[in-house]
Design a protein around this motif. Structure first.
Motif, PDB file in Angstrom:
ATOM      1  N   GLY A  93     -22.491  11.991  32.171  1.00  0.00           N
ATOM      2  CA  GLY A  93     -20.893  11.402  32.888  1.00  0.00           C
ATOM      3  C   GLY A  93     -20.527  12.394  33.808  1.00  0.00           C
ATOM      4  N   GLN A  94     -19.307  12.184  34.399  1.00  0.00           N
ATOM      5  CA  GLN A  94     -18.717  12.983  35.393  1.00  0.00           C
ATOM      6  C   GLN A  94     -17.801  13.923  34.726  1.00  0.00           C
ATOM      7  N   GLN A  95     -17.784  13.467  33.266  1.00  0.00           N
ATOM      8  CA  GLN A  95     -16.761  14.625  32.517  1.00  0.00           C
ATOM      9  C   GLN A  95     -17.364  14.279  31.293  1.00  0.00           C
ATOM     10  N   ASP A  96     -16.960  15.098  30.171  1.00  0.00           N
ATOM     11  CA  ASP A  96     -17.243  15.085  28.858  1.00  0.00           C
ATOM     12  C   ASP A  96     -16.915  13.668  28.329  1.00  0.00           C
ATOM     13  N   GLU A  97     -15.493  13.564  28.476  1.00  0.00           N
ATOM     14  CA  GLU A  97     -15.230  12.189  27.939  1.00  0.00           C
ATOM     15  C   GLU A  97     -16.208  10.939  28.282  1.00  0.00           C
ATOM     16  N   LEU A  98     -16.532  10.952  29.608  1.00  0.00           N
ATOM     17  CA  LEU A  98     -17.451   9.811  30.064  1.00  0.00           C
ATOM     18  C   LEU A  98     -18.938   9.798  29.357  1.00  0.00           C
ATOM     19  N   ALA A  99     -19.406  11.076  29.230  1.00  0.00           N
ATOM     20  CA  ALA A  99     -20.579  11.363  28.441  1.00  0.00           C
ATOM     21  C   ALA A  99     -20.695  10.751  27.109  1.00  0.00           C
ATOM     22  N   ALA A 100     -19.562  11.145  26.484  1.00  0.00           N
ATOM     23  CA  ALA A 100     -19.312  10.736  25.103  1.00  0.00           C
ATOM     24  C   ALA A 100     -19.394   9.062  25.069  1.00  0.00           C
ATOM     25  N   VAL A 101     -18.483   8.642  26.005  1.00  0.00           N
ATOM     26  CA  VAL A 101     -18.428   7.099  26.223  1.00  0.00           C
ATOM     27  C   VAL A 101     -19.883   6.518  26.288  1.00  0.00           C
ATOM     28  N   LEU A 102     -20.874   6.919  27.013  1.00  0.00           N
ATOM     29  CA  LEU A 102     -22.004   6.392  27.291  1.00  0.00           C
ATOM     30  C   LEU A 102     -22.949   6.551  26.187  1.00  0.00           C
ATOM     31  N   SER A 103     -22.902   7.654  25.679  1.00  0.00           N
ATOM     32  CA  SER A 103     -23.633   7.973  24.280  1.00  0.00           C
ATOM     33  C   SER A 103     -23.346   6.937  23.264  1.00  0.00           C
ATOM     34  N   PHE A 104     -22.008   6.762  22.958  1.00  0.00           N
ATOM     35  CA  PHE A 104     -21.557   5.683  22.157  1.00  0.00           C
ATOM     36  C   PHE A 104     -21.920   4.467  22.380  1.00  0.00           C
ATOM     37  N   VAL A 105     -21.769   4.163  23.569  1.00  0.00           N
ATOM     38  CA  VAL A 105     -21.995   2.545  23.983  1.00  0.00           C
ATOM     39  C   VAL A 105     -23.697   2.449  23.762  1.00  0.00           C
ATOM     40  N   ASP A 106     -24.641   3.450  24.023  1.00  0.00           N
ATOM     41  CA  ASP A 106     -25.925   3.277  24.092  1.00  0.00           C
ATOM     42  C   ASP A 106     -26.223   2.785  22.591  1.00  0.00           C
ATOM     43  N   LYS A 107     -25.697   3.800  21.798  1.00  0.00           N
ATOM     44  CA  LYS A 107     -25.800   3.512  20.132  1.00  0.00           C
ATOM     45  C   LYS A 107     -25.370   2.404  19.452  1.00  0.00           C
ATOM     46  N   VAL A 108     -24.165   2.000  19.906  1.00  0.00           N
ATOM     47  CA  VAL A 108     -23.357   0.790  19.180  1.00  0.00           C
ATOM     48  C   VAL A 108     -24.367  -0.362  19.960  1.00  0.00           C
ATOM     49  N   ALA A 109     -24.750  -0.299  21.247  1.00  0.00           N
ATOM     50  CA  ALA A 109     -25.511  -1.510  21.672  1.00  0.00           C
ATOM     51  C   ALA A 109     -26.689  -1.735  21.205  1.00  0.00           C
ATOM     52  N   ASN A 110     -27.384  -0.696  20.975  1.00  0.00           N
ATOM     53  CA  ASN A 110     -28.809  -0.722  20.505  1.00  0.00           C
ATOM     54  C   ASN A 110     -28.945  -0.483  18.799  1.00  0.00           C
ATOM     55  N   GLN A 111     -28.268   0.234  18.153  1.00  0.00           N
ATOM     56  CA  GLN A 111     -28.316   0.691  16.717  1.00  0.00           C
ATOM     57  C   GLN A 111     -26.978   0.475  16.045  1.00  0.00           C
ATOM     58  N   THR A 112     -26.666  -0.768  16.189  1.00  0.00           N
ATOM     59  CA  THR A 112     -25.259  -0.981  15.557  1.00  0.00           C
ATOM     60  C   THR A 112     -24.993  -0.731  14.179  1.00  0.00           C
ATOM     61  N   ARG A 113     -26.164  -0.917  13.375  1.00  0.00           N
ATOM     62  CA  ARG A 113     -25.860  -0.607  11.928  1.00  0.00           C
ATOM     63  C   ARG A 113     -25.710   0.787  11.805  1.00  0.00           C
ATOM     64  N   GLU A 114     -26.435   1.743  12.682  1.00  0.00           N
ATOM     65  CA  GLU A 114     -26.492   3.332  12.608  1.00  0.00           C
ATOM     66  C   GLU A 114     -24.934   3.844  13.088  1.00  0.00           C
ATOM     67  N   ALA A 115     -24.001   2.937  13.736  1.00  0.00           N
ATOM     68  CA  ALA A 115     -22.718   3.601  14.232  1.00  0.00           C
ATOM     69  C   ALA A 115     -21.965   3.918  12.794  1.00  0.00           C
ATOM     70  N   ALA A 116     -21.297   4.949  12.936  1.00  0.00           N
ATOM     71  CA  ALA A 116     -20.515   5.595  11.828  1.00  0.00           C
ATOM     72  C   ALA A 116     -19.347   6.145  12.294  1.00  0.00           C
ATOM     73  N   ALA A 117     -18.384   6.732  11.415  1.00  0.00           N
ATOM     74  CA  ALA A 117     -17.213   7.310  11.608  1.00  0.00           C
ATOM     75  C   ALA A 117     -17.587   8.466  12.494  1.00  0.00           C
TER      76      ALA A 117
END
Length: 161
Positions: A93-117
């Protein structure tokens, strides 16, 4: 109901004269509500930290992760400066927040069951507010719904992405 104005129908290839148009017109209220939901998550009045073009890039990314290039192209057209983020291979991402957002989106979109607190905590640690985390989850959840409905309609027409 104007089929060309309904993203789900137009991206599924349903036309006014198709055999499926009669079936979906009898369920027009559901398709109409889905279109309203799309507007609410892609172009809300209060977009928080996620501007409309960033939301479009995220939507295109989720569509690409699901293998739906037609839907991805529809969203990337509105992604503007964020269009490169529509590519799932783009992880920086262009910033840390955006990199974290992309990582979260990829996980939630692909491995929804593995998303955790811990995944939500990672967004919070990157500076994403709780309200924006909810907005992000709403966007990804809607895209999951939209991708599946489009895929189902295509199957009913014996068409693929």
């Amino acid at each position: 109901m104007n089929i060309s104005d309904m993203t789900i129908l137009s991206k599924a290839g349903v036309t006014q004269n198709s055999a499926l148009s009669g079936v979906v017109s009898s369920r027009g209220n559901i398709i109409g509500m889905a279109q309203v939901a799309e507007e609410a998550v892609l172009r809300p009045k209060d977009s928080g930290a996620f501007a409309h073009d960033l939301r479009a890039a995220i939507a295109a990314r989720v569509a690409r992760l699901a293998g739906d290039e037609r839907l991805a192209a529809y969203y990337v057209a509105d992604a503007g400066q964020y269009s490169t983020l529509a590519d799932p291979e783009e992880t920086r991402g262009q910033q840390d927040e955006l990199a974290a957002v992309l990582s979260f989106v990829d996980k939630v979109a692909n491995q929804t069951r593995e998303a955790a607190a811990e995944d939500v905590a990672g967004l919070q640690a990157a500076g994403v507010s709780d309200a924006d985390i909810v907005r992000l989850c709403e966007l990804v959840a809607f895209l999951a719904f939209q991708v599946r409905v489009i895929a189902g309609l295509r199957l009913m027409q014996r068409e693929t992405a």
